[in-house]
Design a protein around this motif. Structure first.
Motif, PDB file in Angstrom:
ATOM      1  N   ASP A 178       0.605  21.231  18.717  1.00  0.00           N
ATOM      2  CA  ASP A 178       1.898  21.934  18.746  1.00  0.00           C
ATOM      3  C   ASP A 178       2.949  20.858  18.494  1.00  0.00           C
ATOM      4  O   ASP A 178       3.469  20.245  19.438  1.00  0.00           O
ATOM      5  N   ARG A 230       7.049  21.288  20.224  1.00  0.00           N
ATOM      6  CA  ARG A 230       6.978  19.913  20.617  1.00  0.00           C
ATOM      7  C   ARG A 230       5.889  19.669  21.673  1.00  0.00           C
ATOM      8  O   ARG A 230       5.716  18.551  22.122  1.00  0.00           O
ATOM      9  N   ALA A 231       5.164  20.707  22.094  1.00  0.00           N
ATOM     10  CA  ALA A 231       4.334  20.567  23.307  1.00  0.00           C
ATOM     11  C   ALA A 231       3.370  19.388  23.235  1.00  0.00           C
ATOM     12  O   ALA A 231       3.384  18.520  24.114  1.00  0.00           O
ATOM     13  N   ASN A 257      11.230  20.460  27.369  1.00  0.00           N
ATOM     14  CA  ASN A 257      10.033  20.047  26.637  1.00  0.00           C
ATOM     15  C   ASN A 257      10.355  19.025  25.563  1.00  0.00           C
ATOM     16  O   ASN A 257       9.759  19.026  24.481  1.00  0.00           O
ATOM     17  N   THR A 270       4.917  25.938  28.286  1.00  0.00           N
ATOM     18  CA  THR A 270       5.738  26.049  27.071  1.00  0.00           C
ATOM     19  C   THR A 270       5.442  27.395  26.397  1.00  0.00           C
ATOM     20  O   THR A 270       4.511  28.102  26.778  1.00  0.00           O
ATOM     21  N   ASN A 315       4.233  28.219  23.402  1.00  0.00           N
ATOM     22  CA  ASN A 315       2.975  28.385  22.650  1.00  0.00           C
ATOM     23  C   ASN A 315       1.903  27.349  22.998  1.00  0.00           C
ATOM     24  O   ASN A 315       0.720  27.655  23.042  1.00  0.00           O
ATOM     25  N   GLY A 316       2.326  26.107  23.220  1.00  0.00           N
ATOM     26  CA  GLY A 316       1.362  25.010  23.329  1.00  0.00           C
ATOM     27  C   GLY A 316       0.424  25.147  24.501  1.00  0.00           C
ATOM     28  O   GLY A 316      -0.806  25.009  24.355  1.00  0.00           O
ATOM     29  N   HIS A 336      10.651  26.657  13.279  1.00  0.00           N
ATOM     30  CA  HIS A 336      10.965  26.080  14.581  1.00  0.00           C
ATOM     31  C   HIS A 336      11.880  24.876  14.457  1.00  0.00           C
ATOM     32  O   HIS A 336      12.642  24.570  15.373  1.00  0.00           O
TER      33      HIS A 336
HETATM   34  C1  MLT Z   1       5.900  25.515  22.001  1.00  0.00           C
HETATM   35  O1  MLT Z   1       5.168  25.566  22.991  1.00  0.00           O
HETATM   36  O2  MLT Z   1       5.897  26.309  21.090  1.00  0.00           O
HETATM   37  C2  MLT Z   1       6.866  24.420  21.847  1.00  0.00           C
HETATM   38  O3  MLT Z   1       6.561  23.452  22.746  1.00  0.00           O
HETATM   39  C3  MLT Z   1       8.267  24.918  21.921  1.00  0.00           C
HETATM   40  C4  MLT Z   1       9.274  23.802  22.064  1.00  0.00           C
HETATM   41  O4  MLT Z   1       9.038  22.858  22.799  1.00  0.00           O
HETATM   42  O5  MLT Z   1      10.311  23.887  21.420  1.00  0.00           O
END
Ligand code: MLT
Length: 247
Positions: free
Chosen positions: A39, A42-43, A93, A112, A114-115, A211
């Motif tokens: 991810d 940023r995860a 994050n 987070t 998605n990550g 994103h």
């Molecule tokens: C995510 O989990 O999609 C990202 O970490 C989102 C983010 O940190 O911007």
């Protein structure tokens, strides 16, 4: 004899696949495979940075409430939704929050958008779950080459949809492994080619990513630049007993 040799060669070569969304993961067998979860914005970039700056461990958590409650158990909690720090969380994050050993020795509980969900979905039968980022691309590559399992790269995407940055990372990793793996996967062929076309202009190319635009709207361009840096950390993030630790 020639045909037999080719068949045996193909059977012996390791296989690599790219799953472009966690919503497709049920189409892949993860049994006894190395799964690399990515991810980029940023995860996993943040997780690699945190581990590379002395954080003891990271507990990926799926929901905000569970994460909040862990503060009472001594965890430093980090929560993000839609690119912003979640309500009631000091730590969002951003990988930059962990630089200079700011949370050295801490146990982080992190959720987070998605990550962390992708990490949860990667656990089914995998022999190893790694977190991948451009920031530790070579270290992850070296680990995979030192082992023998097949590989699945799982892109966190955005809320089940394809995204450019995770898929480009998957192409980058697949390209670095290409000599040693059977590339019988259309996503591997497509994403490897896309990465090789754009590897020298990742930032301009990814300016158009959904994103990246979301983060730019939140004025956090510095995170985008940092997440696209190559091999900043010689750190491998591995999932051991549900905790992400440095190896
Ligand atoms: C995510 O989990 O999609 C990202 O970490 C989102 C983010 O940190 O911007």
């Amino acid at each position: 004899m020639h045909v037999l040799w080719v068949d045996l060669f193909e059977i012996s070569m390791r296989k690599i696949e790219i799953c472009l969304s966690p919503d497709l993961i049920h189409r892949y067998s993860l049994e006894n495979k190395i799964v690399v979860v990515v991810d980029i914005f940023r995860a996993t970039s943040t997780m690699v940075t945190a581990l590379g700056n002395g954080v003891n461990s990271i507990l990926p958590v799926e929901d905000l409430e569970t994460c909040r409650a862990l503060k009472q158990k001594g965890y430093t909690i980090a929560g993000e939704r839609n690119g912003l720090p979640a309500e009631g969380f000091e730590l969002g994050n951003s990988p930059l929050s962990y630089l200079n050993g700011a949370f050295q020795g801490h146990q982080i509980a992190m959720t987070t958008t998605n990550g962390t969900l992708a990490i949860e979905k990667s656990k089914k039968g995998a022999s190893e779950v790694l977190i991948g980022a451009f920031l530790n691309l070579q270290t992850t590559t070296d680990f995979i080459l030192e082992h023998k399992e097949d590989v699945v790269i799982l892109c966190a995407g955005w809320k089940g949809k394809f995204n450019l940055e995770d898929s480009l990372y998957a192409g980058a990793l697949a390209s670095k492994l290409s000599e040693h793996f059977d590339r019988d996967c259309d996503a591997v062929i497509g994403m490897s080619d896309l990465y090789l076309q754009h590897r020298n202009n990742l930032r301009p190319f990814l300016n158009q990513a959904s994103h990246a635009k979301r983060l730019q709207n939140h004025h956090i361009e510095a995170d985008i630049d940092f997440c696209l840096e190559l091999d900043v950390f010689d750190v491998l993030g591995r999932l051991k007993n549900d905790l992400l630790v440095r190896f």
